[in-house]
Design a protein around this motif. Structure first.
Motif, PDB file in Angstrom:
ATOM      1  N   GLY A  72      62.456  69.990  46.749  1.00  0.00           N
ATOM      2  CA  GLY A  72      62.426  69.571  48.149  1.00  0.00           C
ATOM      3  C   GLY A  72      61.695  70.563  49.028  1.00  0.00           C
ATOM      4  O   GLY A  72      60.929  70.174  49.924  1.00  0.00           O
ATOM      5  N   TYR A  73      61.895  71.849  48.760  1.00  0.00           N
ATOM      6  CA  TYR A  73      61.221  72.899  49.543  1.00  0.00           C
ATOM      7  C   TYR A  73      59.707  72.816  49.368  1.00  0.00           C
ATOM      8  O   TYR A  73      58.948  72.909  50.340  1.00  0.00           O
ATOM      9  CB  TYR A  73      61.733  74.271  49.110  1.00  0.00           C
ATOM     10  CG  TYR A  73      61.015  75.429  49.763  1.00  0.00           C
ATOM     11  CD1 TYR A  73      61.263  75.760  51.096  1.00  0.00           C
ATOM     12  CD2 TYR A  73      60.083  76.181  49.052  1.00  0.00           C
ATOM     13  CE1 TYR A  73      60.597  76.830  51.702  1.00  0.00           C
ATOM     14  CE2 TYR A  73      59.424  77.244  49.650  1.00  0.00           C
ATOM     15  CZ  TYR A  73      59.684  77.567  50.971  1.00  0.00           C
ATOM     16  OH  TYR A  73      59.011  78.617  51.557  1.00  0.00           O
ATOM     17  N   ILE A  74      59.256  72.610  48.143  1.00  0.00           N
ATOM     18  CA  ILE A  74      57.809  72.536  47.880  1.00  0.00           C
ATOM     19  C   ILE A  74      57.209  71.299  48.537  1.00  0.00           C
ATOM     20  O   ILE A  74      56.117  71.350  49.107  1.00  0.00           O
ATOM     21  CB  ILE A  74      57.535  72.552  46.365  1.00  0.00           C
ATOM     22  CG1 ILE A  74      57.911  73.916  45.779  1.00  0.00           C
ATOM     23  CG2 ILE A  74      56.070  72.246  46.071  1.00  0.00           C
ATOM     24  CD1 ILE A  74      57.848  73.977  44.270  1.00  0.00           C
ATOM     25  N   VAL A  75      57.932  70.163  48.474  1.00  0.00           N
ATOM     26  CA  VAL A  75      57.450  68.949  49.136  1.00  0.00           C
ATOM     27  C   VAL A  75      57.303  69.188  50.633  1.00  0.00           C
ATOM     28  O   VAL A  75      56.257  68.884  51.242  1.00  0.00           O
ATOM     29  CB  VAL A  75      58.414  67.765  48.888  1.00  0.00           C
ATOM     30  CG1 VAL A  75      58.083  66.600  49.815  1.00  0.00           C
ATOM     31  CG2 VAL A  75      58.317  67.300  47.444  1.00  0.00           C
ATOM     32  N   GLU A  76      58.342  69.742  51.256  1.00  0.00           N
ATOM     33  CA  GLU A  76      58.296  69.976  52.702  1.00  0.00           C
ATOM     34  C   GLU A  76      57.255  71.028  53.074  1.00  0.00           C
ATOM     35  O   GLU A  76      56.619  70.931  54.124  1.00  0.00           O
ATOM     36  CB  GLU A  76      59.683  70.392  53.207  1.00  0.00           C
ATOM     37  CG  GLU A  76      60.729  69.307  53.115  1.00  0.00           C
ATOM     38  CD  GLU A  76      60.310  68.051  53.857  1.00  0.00           C
ATOM     39  OE1 GLU A  76      59.798  68.141  54.980  1.00  0.00           O
ATOM     40  OE2 GLU A  76      60.486  66.956  53.289  1.00  0.00           O
ATOM     41  N   ILE A 142      55.215  54.601  50.187  1.00  0.00           N
ATOM     42  CA  ILE A 142      54.009  54.047  49.560  1.00  0.00           C
ATOM     43  C   ILE A 142      53.034  53.562  50.634  1.00  0.00           C
ATOM     44  O   ILE A 142      51.818  53.787  50.534  1.00  0.00           O
ATOM     45  CB  ILE A 142      54.390  52.908  48.593  1.00  0.00           C
ATOM     46  CG1 ILE A 142      55.133  53.480  47.381  1.00  0.00           C
ATOM     47  CG2 ILE A 142      53.147  52.146  48.140  1.00  0.00           C
ATOM     48  CD1 ILE A 142      55.664  52.440  46.429  1.00  0.00           C
ATOM     49  N   TYR A 143      53.552  52.894  51.666  1.00  0.00           N
ATOM     50  CA  TYR A 143      52.686  52.466  52.773  1.00  0.00           C
ATOM     51  C   TYR A 143      52.025  53.673  53.441  1.00  0.00           C
ATOM     52  O   TYR A 143      50.814  53.658  53.712  1.00  0.00           O
ATOM     53  CB  TYR A 143      53.511  51.689  53.801  1.00  0.00           C
ATOM     54  CG  TYR A 143      52.755  51.405  55.082  1.00  0.00           C
ATOM     55  CD1 TYR A 143      51.828  50.370  55.155  1.00  0.00           C
ATOM     56  CD2 TYR A 143      52.962  52.184  56.225  1.00  0.00           C
ATOM     57  CE1 TYR A 143      51.118  50.109  56.324  1.00  0.00           C
ATOM     58  CE2 TYR A 143      52.264  51.932  57.396  1.00  0.00           C
ATOM     59  CZ  TYR A 143      51.339  50.903  57.441  1.00  0.00           C
ATOM     60  OH  TYR A 143      50.638  50.654  58.595  1.00  0.00           O
ATOM     61  N   PHE A 218      64.342  62.925  50.540  1.00  0.00           N
ATOM     62  CA  PHE A 218      65.455  62.143  49.985  1.00  0.00           C
ATOM     63  C   PHE A 218      65.063  61.524  48.644  1.00  0.00           C
ATOM     64  O   PHE A 218      65.936  61.130  47.863  1.00  0.00           O
ATOM     65  CB  PHE A 218      65.903  61.050  50.960  1.00  0.00           C
ATOM     66  CG  PHE A 218      67.028  61.463  51.876  1.00  0.00           C
ATOM     67  CD1 PHE A 218      68.258  61.839  51.359  1.00  0.00           C
ATOM     68  CD2 PHE A 218      66.856  61.479  53.245  1.00  0.00           C
ATOM     69  CE1 PHE A 218      69.307  62.220  52.187  1.00  0.00           C
ATOM     70  CE2 PHE A 218      67.891  61.861  54.091  1.00  0.00           C
ATOM     71  CZ  PHE A 218      69.112  62.233  53.562  1.00  0.00           C
ATOM     72  N   GLY A 219      63.769  61.432  48.392  1.00  0.00           N
ATOM     73  CA  GLY A 219      63.322  60.957  47.088  1.00  0.00           C
ATOM     74  C   GLY A 219      63.509  61.992  46.000  1.00  0.00           C
ATOM     75  O   GLY A 219      63.484  61.668  44.812  1.00  0.00           O
ATOM     76  N   VAL A 220      63.702  63.247  46.395  1.00  0.00           N
ATOM     77  CA  VAL A 220      63.912  64.335  45.433  1.00  0.00           C
ATOM     78  C   VAL A 220      65.389  64.611  45.247  1.00  0.00           C
ATOM     79  O   VAL A 220      65.844  64.930  44.150  1.00  0.00           O
ATOM     80  CB  VAL A 220      63.186  65.612  45.919  1.00  0.00           C
ATOM     81  CG1 VAL A 220      63.489  66.788  45.000  1.00  0.00           C
ATOM     82  CG2 VAL A 220      61.680  65.370  45.978  1.00  0.00           C
ATOM     83  N   THR A 221      66.160  64.518  46.322  1.00  0.00           N
ATOM     84  CA  THR A 221      67.593  64.770  46.253  1.00  0.00           C
ATOM     85  C   THR A 221      68.323  63.842  47.219  1.00  0.00           C
ATOM     86  O   THR A 221      67.783  63.481  48.267  1.00  0.00           O
ATOM     87  CB  THR A 221      67.911  66.232  46.611  1.00  0.00           C
ATOM     88  OG1 THR A 221      69.340  66.414  46.613  1.00  0.00           O
ATOM     89  CG2 THR A 221      67.371  66.600  47.988  1.00  0.00           C
ATOM     90  N   LYS A 222      69.540  63.477  46.872  1.00  0.00           N
ATOM     91  CA  LYS A 222      70.350  62.623  47.744  1.00  0.00           C
ATOM     92  C   LYS A 222      71.344  63.435  48.557  1.00  0.00           C
ATOM     93  O   LYS A 222      72.128  62.872  49.316  1.00  0.00           O
ATOM     94  CB  LYS A 222      71.124  61.588  46.906  1.00  0.00           C
ATOM     95  CG  LYS A 222      70.304  60.866  45.846  1.00  0.00           C
ATOM     96  CD  LYS A 222      69.111  60.162  46.431  1.00  0.00           C
ATOM     97  CE  LYS A 222      68.311  59.436  45.368  1.00  0.00           C
ATOM     98  NZ  LYS A 222      67.684  60.312  44.380  1.00  0.00           N
ATOM     99  N   ILE A 262      51.413  62.465  46.189  1.00  0.00           N
ATOM    100  CA  ILE A 262      52.805  62.919  46.117  1.00  0.00           C
ATOM    101  C   ILE A 262      53.732  61.926  46.806  1.00  0.00           C
ATOM    102  O   ILE A 262      54.796  61.563  46.274  1.00  0.00           O
ATOM    103  CB  ILE A 262      52.937  64.324  46.739  1.00  0.00           C
ATOM    104  CG1 ILE A 262      52.252  65.362  45.840  1.00  0.00           C
ATOM    105  CG2 ILE A 262      54.412  64.696  46.936  1.00  0.00           C
ATOM    106  CD1 ILE A 262      52.173  66.745  46.450  1.00  0.00           C
ATOM    107  N   LEU A 263      53.339  61.458  47.986  1.00  0.00           N
ATOM    108  CA  LEU A 263      54.170  60.494  48.710  1.00  0.00           C
ATOM    109  C   LEU A 263      54.311  59.186  47.924  1.00  0.00           C
ATOM    110  O   LEU A 263      55.393  58.597  47.874  1.00  0.00           O
ATOM    111  CB  LEU A 263      53.579  60.216  50.088  1.00  0.00           C
ATOM    112  CG  LEU A 263      53.641  61.376  51.094  1.00  0.00           C
ATOM    113  CD1 LEU A 263      52.928  60.985  52.389  1.00  0.00           C
ATOM    114  CD2 LEU A 263      55.087  61.762  51.385  1.00  0.00           C
ATOM    115  N   ALA A 264      53.215  58.734  47.322  1.00  0.00           N
ATOM    116  CA  ALA A 264      53.276  57.504  46.521  1.00  0.00           C
ATOM    117  C   ALA A 264      54.181  57.694  45.304  1.00  0.00           C
ATOM    118  O   ALA A 264      54.985  56.808  44.966  1.00  0.00           O
ATOM    119  CB  ALA A 264      51.870  57.105  46.078  1.00  0.00           C
TER     120      ALA A 264
END
Length: 336
Positions: A72-76, A142-143, A218-222, A262-264
């Motif tokens: 999550g940290y890397i994504v953000e 995805i959009y 949220f796609g990485v962790t709930k 990454i987002l897709a």
């Protein structure tokens, strides 16, 4: 299920608030041009703080949750770099003096944290109540990815921002920054300075990035605690990172493409999770470790490819990308 007590939440928030207060105090006490060495020192400090938290969190709660935090940290962090592109455009568009850029960035980070905190609470509630929200979040990502890829070579039109346009129409704006004030009096008339317009632009951009980044993490962790911590520690280093890399951002020509991938990918992960939970548990899910690997590999490839591209073609210039095409200029808007 991660069990975080109120004391841990309170301590985490207190540490983040203390770091933000330190940033604000420095910006207010000594407005100055932030040099390369200072920016490097602060960037390293914030990365070490984030890593130290991740190590403690992993030891305290296990490798699975630790992996989710670092993913999550890397994504953000990667999304925040794209955020920096837009900050650079805003600073350039409004010609913000270098001694005031520190203050603007700190405000932007504080506002981004507040917005993300609100969205995290709302997102966590919706996900706990309605499992189909995983499907909606996945489709939203995805959009966003498709739009970002389509307009990856464009810059957002800051002047066309609805908040900026409205403020310019409604409020009397001075031509000078007047020592970094937001409001001043000229000839007995109360007026706002361009700094307030800049803060409105930063705030509206923060809102748009929060709408994308929260579903992504949220796609990485709930777990809401991990989502909040990943966002907070990624944003805390944004101010220093701005001054460190603003001269290098133009070289990351493939960053928008990488972020769209990454987002897709995370969008597909969310949809697969929904299908697994609501439709058929035989449908496979994407493991967090795999997600972390994909994210790291994509970022590494686009970074290396960008540096190779700009070395071979020095005229190549990076763009933050946009979620919609820039409006075409009307004939009367064209310079004469």
């Amino acid at each position: 299920m991660l069990d975080i007590d109120g004391l841990t939440w309170a301590i985490t928030i207190a540490v983040i608030v203390a770091l933000l207060a330190m940033d604000l105090a420095i910006a207010a006490a000594r407005p100055h041009r932030v040099g390369f060495r200072e920016a490097t020192a602060w960037s390293v400090f914030y990365i070490l703080v984030a890593v130290a938290f991740g190590v403690w969190f992993t030891l305290a709660h296990g490798g699975q949750f630790g992996t989710e935090y670092f993913a999550g940290y890397i994504v953000e962090k990667s999304l925040s770099v794209d955020n920096l592109f837009v900050f650079v455009i805003i600073m350039s568009t409004f010609a913000v003096p270098e001694e005031h850029q520190h203050k603007v960035l700190t405000f932007g980070i504080v506002l981004a944290l507040i917005m993300r905190g609100i969205f995290i609470a709302v997102g966590a509630t919706l996900l706990s109540l309605f499992s189909f929200m995983f499907l909606l979040f996945g489709l939203l990502l995805i959009y966003t990815a498709v739009q970002l890829f389509r307009h990856r070579n464009e810059d957002p039109d800051v002047e066309d921002n609805v908040m900026v346009r409205t403020a310019r129409k409604v409020l009397p704006v001075t031509s000078e920054y007047v020592g970094g004030k937001l409001v001043t009096k000229i000839d007995g008339r109360r007026m706002v300075t361009p700094l307030l317009i800049v803060l409105l632009a930063i705030g509206s951009i923060d809102l748009l990035f929060a709408l994308d980044s929260i579903p992504a993490v949220f796609g990485v962790t709930k777990e809401p605690y991990i989502v909040f911590a990943a966002n907070a520690f990624a944003l805390l280093g944004l101010r220093a990172l701005f001054f460190l890399v603003k001269g290098l951002l133009d070289r990351l020509v493939y960053l928008s493409t990488g972020l769209s991938l990454i987002l897709a990918f995370i969008g597909v992960k969310l949809i697969l999770h929904w299908l697994h939970v609501d439709i058929d548990d035989r449908i496979p899910e994407i493991d967090t470790v795999v997600s972390l690997g994909v994210i790291v590999v994509v970022l590494a490839v686009v970074t290396v490819a960008s540096l190779v591209k700009t070395r071979r073609d020095p005229s190549a210039k990076a763009h933050p990308g946009s979620l919609r095409a820039r409006p075409s200029k009307k004939p009367e808007d064209e310079p004469r």
